[in-house]
Design a protein around this motif. Structure first.
Motif, PDB file in Angstrom:
ATOM      1  N   GLU A 166      -7.410  -0.803  -1.876  1.00  0.00           N
ATOM      2  CA  GLU A 166      -8.237  -1.187  -0.723  1.00  0.00           C
ATOM      3  C   GLU A 166      -9.386  -2.089  -1.170  1.00  0.00           C
ATOM      4  O   GLU A 166      -9.723  -3.067  -0.491  1.00  0.00           O
ATOM      5  CB  GLU A 166      -8.793   0.065  -0.038  1.00  0.00           C
ATOM      6  CG  GLU A 166      -9.748  -0.214   1.110  1.00  0.00           C
ATOM      7  CD  GLU A 166      -9.095  -0.954   2.268  1.00  0.00           C
ATOM      8  OE1 GLU A 166      -9.820  -1.692   2.971  1.00  0.00           O
ATOM      9  OE2 GLU A 166      -7.873  -0.803   2.465  1.00  0.00           O
ATOM     10  N   ALA A 216      -4.076   7.718   2.556  1.00  0.00           N
ATOM     11  CA  ALA A 216      -3.345   7.985   1.319  1.00  0.00           C
ATOM     12  C   ALA A 216      -3.179   9.483   1.085  1.00  0.00           C
ATOM     13  O   ALA A 216      -2.128   9.937   0.613  1.00  0.00           O
ATOM     14  CB  ALA A 216      -4.062   7.347   0.137  1.00  0.00           C
ATOM     15  N   TYR A 269       0.844  -1.210   0.000  1.00  0.00           N
ATOM     16  CA  TYR A 269       0.000   0.000   0.000  1.00  0.00           C
ATOM     17  C   TYR A 269       0.876   1.257   0.000  1.00  0.00           C
ATOM     18  O   TYR A 269       0.654   2.181  -0.794  1.00  0.00           O
ATOM     19  CB  TYR A 269      -0.902  -0.027   1.225  1.00  0.00           C
ATOM     20  CG  TYR A 269      -1.664   1.251   1.503  1.00  0.00           C
ATOM     21  CD1 TYR A 269      -2.900   1.488   0.907  1.00  0.00           C
ATOM     22  CD2 TYR A 269      -1.155   2.204   2.383  1.00  0.00           C
ATOM     23  CE1 TYR A 269      -3.615   2.655   1.169  1.00  0.00           C
ATOM     24  CE2 TYR A 269      -1.853   3.373   2.647  1.00  0.00           C
ATOM     25  CZ  TYR A 269      -3.071   3.598   2.041  1.00  0.00           C
ATOM     26  OH  TYR A 269      -3.766   4.750   2.310  1.00  0.00           O
ATOM     27  N   ALA A 292      -8.536   4.051   4.042  1.00  0.00           N
ATOM     28  CA  ALA A 292      -7.487   3.903   3.042  1.00  0.00           C
ATOM     29  C   ALA A 292      -7.277   5.189   2.249  1.00  0.00           C
ATOM     30  O   ALA A 292      -6.142   5.597   1.983  1.00  0.00           O
ATOM     31  CB  ALA A 292      -7.824   2.754   2.094  1.00  0.00           C
ATOM     32  N   ALA A 305      -5.035   4.183  -4.039  1.00  0.00           N
ATOM     33  CA  ALA A 305      -5.315   3.630  -2.708  1.00  0.00           C
ATOM     34  C   ALA A 305      -6.719   3.052  -2.639  1.00  0.00           C
ATOM     35  O   ALA A 305      -6.937   1.994  -2.029  1.00  0.00           O
ATOM     36  CB  ALA A 305      -5.135   4.713  -1.650  1.00  0.00           C
ATOM     37  N   VAL A 317       1.125   4.019  -3.030  1.00  0.00           N
ATOM     38  CA  VAL A 317       0.776   5.425  -2.792  1.00  0.00           C
ATOM     39  C   VAL A 317       1.912   6.346  -3.235  1.00  0.00           C
ATOM     40  O   VAL A 317       1.677   7.367  -3.900  1.00  0.00           O
ATOM     41  CB  VAL A 317       0.432   5.651  -1.303  1.00  0.00           C
ATOM     42  CG1 VAL A 317       0.401   7.147  -0.971  1.00  0.00           C
ATOM     43  CG2 VAL A 317      -0.910   5.024  -0.972  1.00  0.00           C
TER      44      VAL A 317
END
Length: 264
Positions: free
Chosen positions: A190, A206, A138, A202, A186, A142
């Motif tokens: 998610e 982000a 993640y 999320a 993001a 990002v």
């Protein structure tokens, strides 16, 4: 650009399998990256890694990086890590006296701040991987989305300079485009992987990470401009040094680690 793309593909092919595999190999790579990062900072400052201050800095960095899973309880605790930084600061202050200011106060302060900057960021790099691969993926998505979005939106719509004294090419439009790209990526991630279990969480995280990532990039640009260097190093052809590639993550990862610990 061609060299940059080739280096990026090779680095990703070598790095991502280690990230996915995790475990002890990942910790070793984290130590290597952090060590090179501190070396690059010392090089920018014109300090020898083999000096008393340099050696103390590396020793403190390696202690800071000890993860909970691989270190004894006392060595991996937050209190002891704070003690490591405090001991480094006092040791270097004593060093200014012993060396009769051959080691200056400015150099001592630089070492402590450099170890804090590199050490905390890369410690969280390892800690987040131990918390779960989806969290680290993640963070990478990002940051990559922010960088790519800022680049293309900046080229297409960039008119107003973001901070020309520090990074002349960055624009406000590019920064906003980077944030928007990070939020979209993001949300998709998610939906696909669900690391946070909430789309709102999320996306909100982000948004903050994208802003902090761009601040981290500007901090590294400020370092280089202050010390009159184009790149932090030359280990990655077309990309520069380790800090040139991890500057955003070093700001993002501690913040993400706080969020992860808060929801676990």
């Amino acid at each position: 650009m061609k060299q940059r793309i080739i280096t990026g593909v090779i680095a990703a092919a070598l790095f991502l399998p280690i990230v996915i595999f995790g475990g002890f190999p990942f910790i070793i790579v984290t130590y290597i990256l952090a060590t090179v990062g501190l070396f690059e900072l010392l090089r920018m400052k014109g300090m020898s890694p083999l000096s008393f201050a340099g050696g103390a800095g590396f020793a403190a960095l390696w202690l800071l990086l000890v993860p909970a899973r691989y270190g004894s309880e006392w060595l991996s605790s937050g209190a002891v890590k704070f003690g490591v930084l405090a001991a480094l600061a006092f040791l270097l202050l004593v060093g200014t006296v012993v060396t009769k200011n051959a080691l200056t106060f400015d150099e001592a302060a630089f070492i402590v701040l450099a170890v804090l900057y590199v050490g905390v960021g890369f410690f969280c790099f390892g800690a987040i991987r131990l918390a779960g691969l989806p969290y680290l993926i993640y963070a990478l998505f990002v940051i990559w989305a922010t960088d790519i979005g800022a680049y293309f939106f900046g080229r297409a719509f960039g008119r107003r300079k973001l901070w020309p004294e520090i990074s002349p090419k960055k624009t406000i439009e590019g920064a906003i485009g980077g944030i928007g790209s990070a939020v979209v990526v993001a949300a998709v991630y998610e939906w696909a992987a669900g690391p946070f279990g909430s789309l709102g969480a999320a996306v909100g995280i982000a948004l903050l990470l994208s802003i902090f990532g761009q601040l981290g990039d500007l901090v590294e640009s400020a370092f280089k401009r202050h010390y009159g260097v184009k790149d932090s190093g030359a280990i990655l052809p077309g990309h520069g040094g380790i800090l040139d590639r991890f500057d955003s993550l070093l700001f993002v990862l501690p913040l993400l680690y706080i969020f992860i610990e808060a929801v676990r």
